[in-house]
Design an enzyme around this catalytic site. Structure first.
Site, PDB file in Angstrom:
ATOM      1  N   ASP A  36      45.704  30.772  80.153  1.00  0.00           N
ATOM      2  CA  ASP A  36      45.922  31.938  79.300  1.00  0.00           C
ATOM      3  C   ASP A  36      47.405  32.285  79.217  1.00  0.00           C
ATOM      4  OD1 ASP A  36      43.188  32.115  78.964  1.00  0.00           O
ATOM      5  OD2 ASP A  36      42.931  33.464  80.667  1.00  0.00           O
ATOM      6  N   GLU A  77      36.218  36.878  82.342  1.00  0.00           N
ATOM      7  CA  GLU A  77      35.701  36.704  80.985  1.00  0.00           C
ATOM      8  C   GLU A  77      35.315  38.042  80.356  1.00  0.00           C
ATOM      9  OE1 GLU A  77      36.076  33.978  79.516  1.00  0.00           O
ATOM     10  OE2 GLU A  77      36.623  32.839  81.311  1.00  0.00           O
TER      11      GLU A  77
END
Length: 645
Positions: free
Chosen positions: A524, A449
């Site tokens: 992603d 993150e």
């Protein structure tokens, strides 16, 4: 990036002006007593019981012939009755009744003399068919009872079908009269352009003479098209409320039945009811259920759906223009509708109801917050800015989730934290407190993150970072939330390139810190591949393929997928090869760019990951501070310093 969930719309309503007095109710038609239908089966049951009781033989003792002879010799037999078939029935001197049978193969002439010697009363009788008839009746009565039951059931079914055939073909429209509570345009927040365009219908129904003076005709039909949850049904109810006319509401699926011709009959009945109540509005929700494209390879019109559509086309093209009937329809699949249904003369106007913009979301949130107690720190403008792409139904669900969160905390006031928690729940899912991560997994999620957040802060065209968290929610182990500075309608090539780099920032951080990737970047990679594919095939942003677009051309209201898989690609295998190569090139270049940025700011990456492991959640200002401090320590100016509001 995060996906959004579409939820059902919520309708608000308020009392309308009182209408004309209702007619007194008609006296109820007297009906037959409730016990009368059971009279015939009860009578049949009584007859069966009587006949069965009569068929039961009287209680008596059956003796073998040898025992009967012994009783005669012992002098205990009082009377005997012998019929022509050798059956004997008699009584003993103690009153016991008995039966026996004389064997026909034996010589029974001494028996008569023995009976006379013992002074037994002898009678003779002739056998009749009474017992056989009784037995036959007993055997046939169950069959007779079944036949009578079927006859009675058939009569009841015929009576039901007589009313049902009239009811099967009748429209299932829900009629909302003018005197009932209705919705007004004031109850529909935002959508000023849509309300302005559709308000002419209200004016036409209220004052049709204005249009007749200049020879203008009011719209015959208006179809509202838009994503699910944008309030198309609510707007239709507001039109009925403003016009103060009867509102006949029905769904497209209510026309289709298993019986042939029922759908067409219901369409006729629907428009017949509308003519009786003219001026009126007919609203058909989810019209794609009945108005789908007709098949071109079928010679006959035997399909029930096609017959219903044909009747709908005939009714819309056939009713009097001056009768004051307007047809409203709503759908989120306009590409599935038949072209004959969309032509002028049937649906003259096509009104698009898009997702609300930021100002409209602010107004919608204020409407759904009515009757709720809010804390002073609640700013609907900030909430609207943080909910791009939310529909009216999504915003209603957001406010409700915030209220539930306040109740869960034993509070009667909704504050800004409740709204933020509700937004995370709507976007990411329920917070999984039991989903404990291993220490190495916790650090891996923090690094992942941190990569997303730092790449977003370093890219020039990326949206600012609002919050970074490593708390698991739903299927996500962590999340990086970005808030756009302004609501975008066009996306440049630079923005899309930065978006690819941000998507791959998490995987790039894993490669920089750990030297290998993980399964945490699966979503992603899928999202980045889809964006790169659209850049090549739809947006013409590939030099190898050139300015060529292969978009499907259909609105993607039911989801964010491209839709090309459903209709098949419209280019050759050679072009597909180029598309695959260009898509892989864009994704690979984005990953290399993200890796280079994070290696250049490795110290900031480690610092932000350490803060996430300690705090679990940080906001965007912390990301910028870490980036500034890391760049100053390295003597390198960051590519971007953005103040976070």
């Amino acid at each position: 990036m995060l996906t959004q969930v579409r939820l059902p719309d919520r309708h608000a309503s308020r009392s309308a002006k009182p209408g004309p007095p209702r007619e007194p109710p008609k006296p109820a038609t007297p009906t037959a007593p409730s016990w009368r239908p059971w009279l015939l089966p009860l009578a049949a049951l009584v007859v069966i019981l009587i006949l069965v009781a009569r068929a039961q033989p009287s209680r008596s003792t059956t003796f073998p012939y040898s025992a009967f002879v012994g009783k005669v010799e012992a002098g205990v037999v009082k009377t005997v009755d012998i019929n022509d078939k050798g059956a004997v029935a008699g009584t003993l001197k103690d009153g016991t009744r008995f039966t026996t049978r004389i064997p026909t193969a034996l010589d029974t002439s001494p028996l008569e003399q023995q009976l006379r010697d013992k002074k037994v009363e002898i009678t003779a009788s002739q056998s009749s068919g009474g017992d056989g008839l009784t037995t036959l009746l007993v055997l046939l009565l169950p069959l007779l009872f079944i036949v009578m039951l079927f006859w009675w059931s058939g009569r009841k079914a015929a009576q039901t079908l007589t009313g049902g055939l009239g009811g099967i073909g009748r429209s299932r429209a829900k009629i909302i009269e003018a005197e009932r509570p209705t919705t007004r345009f004031d109850d529909v927040a935002g959508y000023e352009g849509v309300k302005q365009e559709i308000s002419e219908i209200v004016d036409f129904l209220r004052r049709p003479e204005r249009y007749a003076v200049v020879g203008a005709k009011g719209p015959r039909g208006v179809i509202m098209v838009g994503p699910p949850g944008t309030g198309k049904t609510l707007i239709a109810r507001a039109v009925a409320g403003e016009a103060e006319v009867p509102f006949l509401s029905v769904t497209g699926s209510a026309f289709v039945e298993m019986f042939v011709g029922v759908g067409a009959s219901r369409v006729r009945d629907l428009f017949g009811e509308a003519r009786k109540r003219a001026p009126s509005i007919v609203f058909i929700d989810e019209i794609d259920a009945v108005g789908s494209r007709r098949a071109g390879n079928r010679l006959g019109g035997n399909d029930e759906r096609e017959q219903t559509l044909n009747q709908l086309l005939a009714e819309m093209d056939g009713f009097d223009q001056g009768s004051g009937i307007v047809v409203l329809a709503a759908t989120n699949r306009p590409e599935a509708l038949d072209p004959a249904l969309l032509r002028p003369g049937r649906f003259d106007r096509h009104v698009t109801v898009p997702l609300p913009n930021q100002a409209e979301r602010t107004a919608i949130l204020a409407v759904h917050a009515r009757g709720k107690t809010l804390a002073p720190d609640v700013d609907w403008g900030i909430v609207a800015r943080s909910t791009p792409g939310f529909s009216g139904a999504d915003l209603a669900n957001l406010v409700n989730e915030a209220a539930i969160n306040a109740v869960r905390a034993d509070r009667a006031v909704i504050d800004a934290d409740d709204l933020a928690t509700a937004r995370d729940r709507v976007l990411l899912g329920r917070r999984e407190s039991s989903n404990a991560l291993l220490p190495e997994e916790r650090r891996a999620v923090a690094v992942h993150e941190s990569g997303h957040a730092l790449v977003a802060a370093l890219c020039e065209h990326a949206d600012p970072v609002a919050k970074v968290t490593i708390l698991p929610s739903g299927p996500a182990l962590g999340a990086t939330e970005q808030l756009p500075e302004a609501e975008r309608h066009l996306y440049t090539e630079g923005y899309l390139t930065d978006l690819l780099a941000v998507r791959l920032g998490g995987r790039a951080a894993e490669l920089v810190v750990f030297g290998e990737g993980s399964t945490g970047a699966a979503d992603d990679l899928a999202g980045a591949t889809q964006i790169a594919d659209r850049m090549v095939t739809e947006f013409g942003l590939s030099q190898a393929l050139g300015p060529v677009g292969y978009a499907s051309g259909t609105p993607r209201y039911l989801g964010q997928d491209n839709g090309k898989e459903a209709v098949g690609r419209s280019y050759s295998e050679h072009t597909q090869r180029i598309v695959d190569e260009e898509t892989a090139r864009l994704v690979t270049e984005a990953e290399k760019r993200a890796v280079a940025l994070l290696r250049e700011h490795r110290r900031a990456l480690e610092a932000l990951a350490g803060l996430l492991v300690t705090r679990e959640t940080v906001d965007g200002s912390v990301v910028l501070d870490v980036l500034e401090n890391g760049a100053s320590a390295q003597g390198v100016s960051p590519r971007r310093a953005r103040a976070h509001q």
